[in-house]
Scaffold this active site. Structure first.
Site, short mmCIF file in Angstrom:
data_model
loop_
_atom_site.label_atom_id
_atom_site.label_comp_id
_atom_site.label_asym_id
_atom_site.label_seq_id
_atom_site.Cartn_x
_atom_site.Cartn_y
_atom_site.Cartn_z
N THR A 76 -34.12 49.15 30.50
CA THR A 76 -35.26 48.23 30.58
C THR A 76 -35.88 48.31 31.96
O THR A 76 -35.21 48.62 32.95
CB THR A 76 -34.84 46.78 30.27
OG1 THR A 76 -35.99 45.94 30.36
CG2 THR A 76 -33.80 46.25 31.25
N LYS B 201 -30.12 27.99 29.87
CA LYS B 201 -30.54 29.08 28.97
C LYS B 201 -29.49 30.18 28.92
O LYS B 201 -29.17 30.70 27.85
CB LYS B 201 -31.89 29.65 29.42
CG LYS B 201 -32.39 30.75 28.48
CD LYS B 201 -33.64 31.45 29.00
CE LYS B 201 -33.97 32.64 28.12
NZ LYS B 201 -35.07 33.45 28.60
N ASP C 288 -40.57 31.46 26.05
CA ASP C 288 -39.71 30.34 26.49
C ASP C 288 -40.44 28.99 26.58
O ASP C 288 -39.86 27.96 26.24
CB ASP C 288 -39.07 30.66 27.85
CG ASP C 288 -37.97 31.70 27.71
OD1 ASP C 288 -37.67 32.11 26.57
OD2 ASP C 288 -37.41 32.11 28.74
N HIS D 139 -30.04 33.18 22.62
CA HIS D 139 -29.75 34.32 21.76
C HIS D 139 -29.20 35.49 22.57
O HIS D 139 -28.22 36.13 22.19
CB HIS D 139 -31.04 34.76 21.05
CG HIS D 139 -32.22 34.80 21.99
ND1 HIS D 139 -32.73 33.65 22.57
CD2 HIS D 139 -32.95 35.82 22.49
CE1 HIS D 139 -33.74 33.98 23.38
NE2 HIS D 139 -33.89 35.29 23.35
N GLU E 269 -41.01 54.77 22.35
CA GLU E 269 -41.85 54.06 21.38
C GLU E 269 -40.95 53.23 20.46
O GLU E 269 -40.08 53.76 19.78
CB GLU E 269 -42.67 55.05 20.55
CG GLU E 269 -43.77 54.34 19.78
CD GLU E 269 -44.58 55.28 18.89
OE1 GLU E 269 -45.34 54.76 18.07
OE2 GLU E 269 -44.44 56.51 19.04
N ASP F 139 -33.06 44.67 22.06
CA ASP F 139 -34.37 44.34 21.54
C ASP F 139 -34.29 42.91 21.06
O ASP F 139 -33.30 42.50 20.44
CB ASP F 139 -34.78 45.29 20.41
CG ASP F 139 -36.30 45.30 20.22
OD1 ASP F 139 -37.02 45.05 21.20
OD2 ASP F 139 -36.77 45.56 19.11
N ILE G 186 -37.74 43.10 34.96
CA ILE G 186 -36.95 42.53 36.06
C ILE G 186 -36.21 41.27 35.63
O ILE G 186 -35.05 41.06 35.97
CB ILE G 186 -37.88 42.19 37.27
CG1 ILE G 186 -38.69 43.41 37.72
CG2 ILE G 186 -37.07 41.63 38.43
CD1 ILE G 186 -37.89 44.57 38.23
N ASP G 187 -36.91 40.42 34.85
CA ASP G 187 -36.29 39.16 34.39
C ASP G 187 -35.02 39.45 33.58
O ASP G 187 -33.99 38.81 33.74
CB ASP G 187 -37.27 38.36 33.51
CG ASP G 187 -38.54 37.98 34.25
OD1 ASP G 187 -38.43 37.47 35.38
OD2 ASP G 187 -39.64 38.21 33.72
N PHE H 90 -39.38 33.20 30.66
CA PHE H 90 -40.45 34.17 30.45
C PHE H 90 -40.71 34.31 28.96
O PHE H 90 -40.01 33.74 28.14
CB PHE H 90 -40.10 35.52 31.10
CG PHE H 90 -38.81 36.14 30.62
CD1 PHE H 90 -38.81 37.10 29.61
CD2 PHE H 90 -37.59 35.77 31.18
CE1 PHE H 90 -37.63 37.69 29.18
CE2 PHE H 90 -36.39 36.35 30.75
CZ PHE H 90 -36.42 37.31 29.73
#
EC number: 3.6.1.66
Length: 203
Positions: A10, A179, A159, A184, A44, A73, A13-14, A156
């Protein structure tokens, strides 16, 4: 014990910070794809499921590096919208859009929908590709409903709109510490942690 290397597929950054925080007790050195010279690698995400996308992203990195690769994902599935935005959550309002654009579109789609019909769930699938190219996936889910307006300044993505069941507040209001215990992704990462503990023990 030597530090095994984990590469995260990924550039977000978060997400990187969130994963590093949850896995900080484990004996692995964690790197973003950019840190291993694959920052420009774009995969993709054309799978029909979160699982397909996560595996595809992990394999794309794994073919190019040594180490354990992790890709996830995540999707927001709104019952009233037949599961949309789902696998298209990050690009719901189009390609290269902001979090705010996606949130605006979601609010528009749910205009006039009463609170009890705004139920939704966040799902995360994490794919792990080990050094010997074995694939494993873990899964996490968090249920809630979509609010009528954005609330809160933390977090982000969706949220500020996602009101968590049992808390009556959005993820953005609850803040990172809460959180990272109940989301999840946190649930999926807890399962990931167990898998990585097994891998660490195999060393």
């Amino acid at each position: 014990m030597k530090n095994k290397k984990i590469i995260l597929s990924t550039g977000n950054i978060d997400k990187i910070e969130e994963i590093k925080d949850i896995l900080k007790d484990l004996p692995f050195s964690i790197h973003s794809k950019k840190e291993v010279g694959l920052g420009d690698l774009e995969v993709e995400e054309d799978g029909d499921t979160l699982e397909e996308n996560a595996i595809k992203k992990a394999m794309a990195i794994s073919e190019r590096v040594d180490g354990i690769v992790i890709a996830d994902d995540t999707g927001l599935f709104v019952d009233k919208l037949n599961g949309a935005p789902g696998v298209y959550s990050s690009r719901y309002a189009g390609e290269d859009v902001s979090y705010e654009d996606n949130n605006r579109k979601l609010l528009k789609e749910l205009e006039g929908t009463p609170s009890e019909e705004r139920t939704a769930k966040f799902q995360t699938v994490i794919a792990i590709v080990t050094e010997d190219k074995k694939i494993k996936t873990v899964y996490g889910e968090c249920r809630g409903r979509i609010g009528f307006e954005v609330k809160g300044s933390e977090g982000f993505g969706y949220d500020p709109l996602f009101i968590v069941d049992g808390y009556g507040k959005t993820f953005a209001q609850l803040g990172e510490e809460v959180k990272n215990k109940i989301s999840h992704r946190a649930k999926a990462l807890e399962k990931l942690k167990k898998e990585l503990e097994k891998l660490a023990g195999d060393d």
